[in-house]
Write an enzyme that holds these catalytic residues in place. Structure first.
Site, short mmCIF file in Angstrom:
data_model
loop_
_atom_site.label_atom_id
_atom_site.label_comp_id
_atom_site.label_asym_id
_atom_site.label_seq_id
_atom_site.Cartn_x
_atom_site.Cartn_y
_atom_site.Cartn_z
N ARG A 190 0.83 -1.21 0.00
CA ARG A 190 0.00 0.00 0.00
C ARG A 190 0.86 1.26 0.00
O ARG A 190 0.34 2.36 -0.11
CB ARG A 190 -0.86 0.07 1.27
CG ARG A 190 -2.09 -0.78 1.28
CD ARG A 190 -3.28 -0.07 0.67
NE ARG A 190 -4.49 -0.05 1.47
CZ ARG A 190 -5.31 -1.07 1.66
NH1 ARG A 190 -5.03 -2.24 1.14
NH2 ARG A 190 -6.41 -0.94 2.37
N ARG A 193 -23.56 5.04 -2.44
CA ARG A 193 -24.13 3.92 -1.68
C ARG A 193 -25.16 4.40 -0.64
O ARG A 193 -24.92 5.34 0.10
CB ARG A 193 -23.00 3.18 -0.98
CG ARG A 193 -23.45 1.90 -0.31
CD ARG A 193 -22.29 1.06 0.02
NE ARG A 193 -21.41 1.73 0.97
CZ ARG A 193 -20.65 1.08 1.84
NH1 ARG A 193 -20.65 -0.22 1.87
NH2 ARG A 193 -19.86 1.75 2.66
N ARG A 216 -24.32 6.26 4.99
CA ARG A 216 -23.37 6.14 6.11
C ARG A 216 -22.53 7.40 6.20
O ARG A 216 -22.18 7.98 5.17
CB ARG A 216 -22.44 4.95 5.86
CG ARG A 216 -22.87 3.68 6.52
CD ARG A 216 -21.99 2.53 6.14
NE ARG A 216 -20.55 2.87 6.10
CZ ARG A 216 -19.59 1.96 5.96
NH1 ARG A 216 -19.90 0.69 5.84
NH2 ARG A 216 -18.33 2.31 5.91
N ARG A 261 -10.57 10.69 2.38
CA ARG A 261 -9.96 9.35 2.43
C ARG A 261 -9.27 9.03 1.11
O ARG A 261 -8.16 8.51 1.08
CB ARG A 261 -11.07 8.33 2.71
CG ARG A 261 -10.57 7.10 3.44
CD ARG A 261 -11.70 6.23 3.93
NE ARG A 261 -12.55 5.75 2.87
CZ ARG A 261 -13.86 5.53 2.98
NH1 ARG A 261 -14.47 5.78 4.12
NH2 ARG A 261 -14.56 5.07 1.98
P1 AMP Z 1 -9.03 -3.33 2.88
O1 AMP Z 1 -9.89 -4.51 3.18
O2 AMP Z 1 -7.94 -3.64 1.90
O3 AMP Z 1 -9.82 -2.11 2.51
O4 AMP Z 1 -8.26 -2.96 4.24
C1 AMP Z 1 -8.96 -2.61 5.41
C2 AMP Z 1 -8.03 -1.92 6.39
O5 AMP Z 1 -6.96 -2.80 6.76
C3 AMP Z 1 -7.32 -0.69 5.85
O6 AMP Z 1 -8.11 0.47 5.95
C4 AMP Z 1 -6.09 -0.61 6.73
O7 AMP Z 1 -6.41 -0.09 8.01
C5 AMP Z 1 -5.73 -2.08 6.90
N1 AMP Z 1 -4.81 -2.53 5.84
C6 AMP Z 1 -5.06 -3.42 4.84
N2 AMP Z 1 -3.98 -3.62 4.07
C7 AMP Z 1 -3.01 -2.81 4.57
C8 AMP Z 1 -1.67 -2.53 4.21
N3 AMP Z 1 -1.07 -3.13 3.16
N4 AMP Z 1 -0.97 -1.64 4.97
C9 AMP Z 1 -1.53 -1.05 6.03
N5 AMP Z 1 -2.80 -1.24 6.42
C10 AMP Z 1 -3.55 -2.11 5.71
#
Ligand code: AMP
Length: 223
Positions: A89, A128, A161, A172
């Site tokens: 990320r 949404r 939401r 965001r």
């Molecule tokens: P996602 O399901 O990919 O939208 O991830 C949900 C949440 O998990 C994100 O908003 C972050 O808080 C955390 N997260 C997921 N992948 C990462 C990553 N590669 N690095 C840091 N935080 C992550």
């Protein structure tokens, strides 16, 4: 070990495509978001540490995230390779992944970007609406209710939401798009980036992604 990285902004459809590609290529999809959510559900120390960040919509610190991902890559089902969804990320995560794979004599084979312009992302993410009685979901353009503002199923009022409101979503998105651009640049510089147009229908995007990896010898010989 074959490694595909799937990249895309929130709302680009990256997660959907990761599931479909995983089925097509018979490789496990490894999603850091899912790993964090499972750890939080299980109440592990890692899950508890991650949960606070996730609730605020912030990235979990790299020390936690990278360790968890590398451990997941050691699991037997990842031996043949994985499709990474939601990792890397940011730039430090991309560098850490490169180093860890190099230690194993492996490397990222391709980074696939599901590209959707920012204004379209905003439209998708803010459209949404949920029904106030049971949370049935609708989308202004993709899946509208029969009567605007009213749930088809139970007739209750539709509400938005707080974190789907345009100003919140925009904030965001701005934060996440910057980090995504760094990761995209990292793979572009390495000659590994393949970009597909994420505005097309889901099946067309899948087909473009499969076409994009077709020239890589391994994928051609092991479809
Ligand atoms: P996602 O399901 O990919 O939208 O991830 C949900 C949440 O998990 C994100 O908003 C972050 O808080 C955390 N997260 C997921 N992948 C990462 C990553 N590669 N690095 C840091 N935080 C992550």
């Amino acid at each position: 070990m074959r490694i595909l990285v799937l990249l895309g902004a929130p709302g680009a459809g990256k997660g959907t495509q990761a599931h479909v590609l995983a089925r097509h290529l018979a490789l496990p999809r490894v999603a850091t978001g899912d790993l964090f959510r499972a750890a939080a559900r299980d109440g592990t120390p890692l899950g508890i540490a991650a949960q606070a960040y996730m609730e605020r919509g912030e990235l979990v610190p790299d020390e936690i995230t990278i360790g968890m991902l590398l451990e997941r890559l050691e699991a037997p089902d990842a031996g043949r390779g994985v499709i990474l969804d939601g990792f890397p990320r940011n730039r430090p995560q991309a560098d850490a992944l490169d180093r860890a794979l190099a230690d194993r004599g492996a490397a990222v084979d391709a980074a696939l970007l599901v590209d959707v312009p920012a204004d379209e992302l905003l439209r998708r993410l803010t459209g949404r609406w949920l029904c106030s009685a049971a949370g049935h979901t609708y989308h202004e353009t993709a899946y509208p209710p029969r009567v605007p503002g009213v749930c088809d199923i139970d007739g209750s009022a539709l509400v938005q939401r707080d974190d789907d409101r345009p100003e919140v979503v925009q904030a965001r998105l701005d934060k996440q798009l910057g980090a995504l651009a760094d990761v995209v640049e990292h793979y572009r510089a390495a000659g590994l980036l393949r970009t597909v147009d994420g505005r097309r229908p889901i099946a067309a995007v899948t087909s473009d992604l499969l076409d994009a990896i077709e020239p890589i010898p391994y994928w051609r010989s092991h479809p």
